[in-house]
Design a protein around this motif. Sequence first.
Motif, PDB file in Angstrom:
ATOM      1  N   SER A   1       0.855  -1.182   0.000  1.00 45.27           N
ATOM      2  CA  SER A   1       0.000   0.000   0.000  1.00 45.27           C
ATOM      3  C   SER A   1       0.897   1.240   0.000  1.00 45.27           C
ATOM      4  O   SER A   1       2.116   1.136   0.160  1.00 45.27           O
ATOM      5  CB  SER A   1      -0.889   0.021   1.253  1.00 45.27           C
ATOM      6  OG  SER A   1      -0.079   0.162   2.410  1.00 45.27           O
ATOM      7  N   ARG A   2       0.279   2.386  -0.161  1.00 39.79           N
ATOM      8  CA  ARG A   2       1.052   3.629  -0.078  1.00 39.79           C
ATOM      9  C   ARG A   2       1.646   3.801   1.318  1.00 39.79           C
ATOM     10  O   ARG A   2       2.773   4.255   1.468  1.00 39.79           O
ATOM     11  CB  ARG A   2       0.169   4.820  -0.422  1.00 39.79           C
ATOM     12  CG  ARG A   2      -0.282   4.820  -1.866  1.00 39.79           C
ATOM     13  CD  ARG A   2      -1.321   5.889  -2.080  1.00 39.79           C
ATOM     14  NE  ARG A   2      -1.738   5.928  -3.466  1.00 39.79           N
ATOM     15  CZ  ARG A   2      -2.982   6.207  -3.835  1.00 39.79           C
ATOM     16  NH1 ARG A   2      -3.899   6.469  -2.929  1.00 39.79           N
ATOM     17  NH2 ARG A   2      -3.291   6.245  -5.112  1.00 39.79           N
ATOM     18  N   GLU A   3       0.865   3.439   2.321  1.00 45.63           N
ATOM     19  CA  GLU A   3       1.362   3.548   3.697  1.00 45.63           C
ATOM     20  C   GLU A   3       2.536   2.605   3.927  1.00 45.63           C
ATOM     21  O   GLU A   3       3.492   2.959   4.610  1.00 45.63           O
ATOM     22  CB  GLU A   3       0.229   3.286   4.702  1.00 45.63           C
ATOM     23  CG  GLU A   3      -0.832   4.376   4.728  1.00 45.63           C
ATOM     24  CD  GLU A   3      -1.867   4.269   3.597  1.00 45.63           C
ATOM     25  OE1 GLU A   3      -1.859   3.268   2.828  1.00 45.63           O
ATOM     26  OE2 GLU A   3      -2.682   5.205   3.472  1.00 45.63           O
TER      27      GLU A   3
END
Length: 145
Positions: free
Chosen positions: A43-45
Amino acid sequence: MIERVRAVLVTADDTMLVIRRTKPGTPVYWVLPGGGVEESDASREAALHREIHEEIAGKADIIRLLHTMESDTERQLFYLARITTWSFEDRTGPEFSAEGRGEYALEEIPLTVEGVDSIDLKPEEIAHVLRGALSSGSLGDEATR
């Protein structure tokens, strides 16, 4: 489209961690820690956690997405996060060993309008967003707990 993630990393002392960039032939400027999202990132996180680990051997608690900048070729996502640990000496990112990349120095600046004004933070749009959020108090208690 290239995606990049960066973080406004707030310390326990309510300062912000920034990276001072010094490159031959270029005026000194500062950036927020972060980098490119890779296909292998879940994910981006997850990409942001990886980048924080690579760039400052740090661990952070991501609070929320703060701002998004988009052009025809690139999207940059800026997150607000509390940094819990870091060690600039233990950084592992590939950019630190690349020839001609200049110097990277980790600095703490006050998390205030005056602190942001004291450096040439790039991109200017995120500096503007931070000034506005700090002036209005919209970073809120979540950043300074």
